[in-house]
Scaffold this active site. Structure first.
Site, PDB file in Angstrom:
ATOM      1  CG  HIS A 201      -2.089  -0.912   1.030  1.00  0.00           C
ATOM      2  ND1 HIS A 201      -3.116  -0.668   0.149  1.00  0.00           N
ATOM      3  CD2 HIS A 201      -2.362  -2.122   1.583  1.00  0.00           C
ATOM      4  CE1 HIS A 201      -3.969  -1.660   0.183  1.00  0.00           C
ATOM      5  NE2 HIS A 201      -3.537  -2.553   1.041  1.00  0.00           N
TER       6      HIS A 201
ATOM      7  CD  GLU B 156      -8.603  -9.138  -7.968  1.00  0.00           C
ATOM      8  OE1 GLU B 156      -7.643  -8.468  -7.547  1.00  0.00           O
ATOM      9  OE2 GLU B 156      -9.797  -8.824  -7.759  1.00  0.00           O
TER      10      GLU B 156
ATOM     11  CG  ASP C  89      -4.598  -9.484  -5.193  1.00  0.00           C
ATOM     12  OD1 ASP C  89      -3.661  -9.560  -4.373  1.00  0.00           O
ATOM     13  OD2 ASP C  89      -5.666  -8.912  -4.945  1.00  0.00           O
TER      14      ASP C  89
ATOM     15  CB  CYS D 284      -6.315  -1.827 -13.250  1.00  0.00           C
ATOM     16  SG  CYS D 284      -7.058  -3.231 -12.401  1.00  0.00           S
TER      17      CYS D 284
END
Length: 539
Positions: free
Chosen positions: A188, A430, A454, A501
């Protein structure tokens, strides 16, 4: 001067000053001492006053913008003035326990009493007391509490790691960079740094032994270098390098407002990944042709209750209007794994990355899901809005999600609330099963968007936030590329499109490969858009 090395995750150079952000719990022992009780009470009284002042300030700041949240802090003030709590603290002090232990023990008794009540509301309020206790203990022990929402100018945040809730409240005006002890290329911290457009280095060993509050720092997010209290020569070198890079970026930004075509004439849409309204201006400035991924979970963080339908509608509507006529792909709530929300009271899982998260959670908590879908559909009347379901594994999940969507549409029709009847619906690819089964899933959607973060994690069975496993973050290896190609081909066979993305979409090394695999759209952190368009034009 110290030279530290870490994993570079967001390009750029910054010169600033360290703000050490520690979220470690205050350790308290149960020893007794000979300090007079009156002296302890004086220390406690000062700490109480300081804690009240902090809470009062938070209350006043929230009162105008978020009155409901402000009420929580008003209740915190009442707790500190509760005579029962004071009596419990005095009881421990009279037994000669040290002050921090007396305060901690009294609070824990108070908390336990609330938790034993039948009222669910009071049980939830019991959890609030831990925050008050933490603040009071810090003031007793003079341990500073860093608030990321109010940073001093030229701050470089030094932390063990940054959670989604940390990033939701970040003071973006004054932060110049991030350095963390944990994390990898898709953490993150990395995602936020790229969204904000500031350098970041993660996975730096012995970070807190090497950097202290106020230290002068140079951070190079391109090479992973961190210099602590640099020499004048080093500062001059990096100041000049920073100016050169900024000139290059200025030239790129001027061309970034134009569409990107390959030399063969194929247009590749280049969109932005955003997490909140704070990211919109940056995305437009960098030349985003819409939003390829709106991470709606950030609306749910850093608060005590879920956002209402109206709150969500307003947020989605603003983004839709700002980017009109370009598409805005709104991903439904993706919570779980490394993104937890305490007020949802999710069951603890041994492996949350493989648990009830994202679409699985939404299909389990349908009222939460319906509220979000209502807000998205209402916003679709104001721009080119698309819906995207995250973490789809099998077609049954798409069918069930679309069933809920159709129920919401029917409700809105009955209420004469306008929305786009032909709104497009897609899924995140994903999970390997979704990619391998793309030829079947394509019949149930309008588009695919590949989440390479992911997808890579699940293919290699490696936690993408664990810096010790960063060697397994290999998104350009054959297994990943085969699944991307398979997904792209499946969509094109049915006249549909596929975007990417994940972080791979903005990777200069990966962009030519993705374009050659037939990808139609790339969505990335706003700061990467100008360079991405330059690369596309060179292919």
């Amino acid at each position: 001067m110290k030279h530290l090395k870490g994993i570079p995750v967001s390009k750029g150079i910054s010169l600033g000053f360290a703000v050490v952000y520690l979220k470690r719990k205050i350790e308290v022992n149960n020893s007794k001492d000979s300090v007079p009780i009156e002296e302890k009470k004086k220390i406690l009284e000062k700490a109480l006053e300081k804690t009240k002042e902090e809470i009062q300030l938070t209350y006043e700041n929230l009162k105008k913008s978020n009155p409901k949240e402000a009420e929580i802090f008003e209740a915190h003030l009442l707790v500190l003035e509760d005579p029962t709590l004071q009596e419990k603290i005095n009881k421990y002090l009279e037994s000669q326990y040290n002050l921090p232990y007396a305060v901690k023990s009294a609070f824990e008794e108070f908390i336990e009493a609330l938790q034993n009540l039948q009222s669910e509301y009071m049980k939830e309020r019991a959890q609030d007391l831990y925050d008050i206790l933490d603040s009071l203990l810090r003031n007793i022990l003079n341990v500073p509490k860093v608030d990321l929402s109010n940073l001093p100018p030229q701050s470089i945040v030094v932390a063990e790691d940054l959670t989604p809730s940390d990033t939701a409240s970040l003071d973006r005006k004054n932060v110049l960079g991030f350095i963390t002890e944990r994390g990898g290329p898709t953490s993150h911290t990395a995602i936020l740094a790229e969204a904000v457009g500031i350098p970041a280095v993660v996975g730096v060993e012995e970070l807190f032994e090497s950097i202290h509050d106020g230290d002068e720092l140079i951070i190079d997010g391109t090479n992973g270098d961190v210099f602590v209290n640099p020499t004048e020569e080093t500062k001059k070198q990096y100041t000049n390098l920073k100016k050169e890079k900024e000139e290059e970026e200025k030239l790129l930004k001027e061309k970034a407002k134009e569409f990107a075509y390959t030399k063969g004439g194929k247009r590749i849409e280049v969109a932005a990944n955003i997490g909140s309204l704070k990211d919109v201006d940056k995305a437009l400035e960098m030349g985003a042709e819409g939003v390829g991924l709106y991470r709606t979970e950030f609306l749910f963080l850093d608060r005590d209750t879920p956002p209402t339908e109206e709150e969500q509608f307003e947020a989605y509507k603003i983004v839709a209007e700002r980017f009109k006529p370009h598409p805005v792909i709104i991903r439904t709530l993706d919570i779980g794994g490394d993104k937890q929300i305490p007020y949802l009271n999710l069951e603890k899982e041994l492996n949350p990355f493989l648990g009830v998260r994202a679409i699985r959670l939404c299909l389990k908590e349908k009222d939460l899901f319906k509220t979000q879908l209502r807000a998205i559909l209402r916003a679709s009347a104001f721009g080119n809005v698309l819906i995207m379901y995250p973490m789809i594994a099998i077609k049954d999940e798409i069918i069930e999600a679309n069933k809920v969507l159709n129920e919401v549409k029917e409700d809105l029709r009955r209420e004469n609330i306008p929305f786009n009847e032909n709104i497009k619906v897609g899924i995140m690819v994903e999970i390997p099963s979704a990619a391998l089964n793309a030829e079947e899933l394509v019949d149930y959607v309008d588009f695919f968007s590949i989440g390479t973060n992911d997808l890579t994690q699940y293919i290699y069975a490696s936690d993408r936030t664990n810096e010790n496993l960063s060697y397994l973050y290999r998104p350009l290896d054959s297994p990943i590329l085969k699944l991307i190609k398979f997904t792209v081909d499946a969509s094109h066979m049915k006249g549909k499109w596929t975007g990417v993305c994940g972080e791979l979409a903005g990777d200069p090394e990966a962009i030519p490969i993705l374009v050659n695999l037939g990808v139609d759209e790339l969505s990335m952190s706003p700061s990467k858009i100008p360079e991405a368009k330059r690369i596309i034009r060179s292919i």
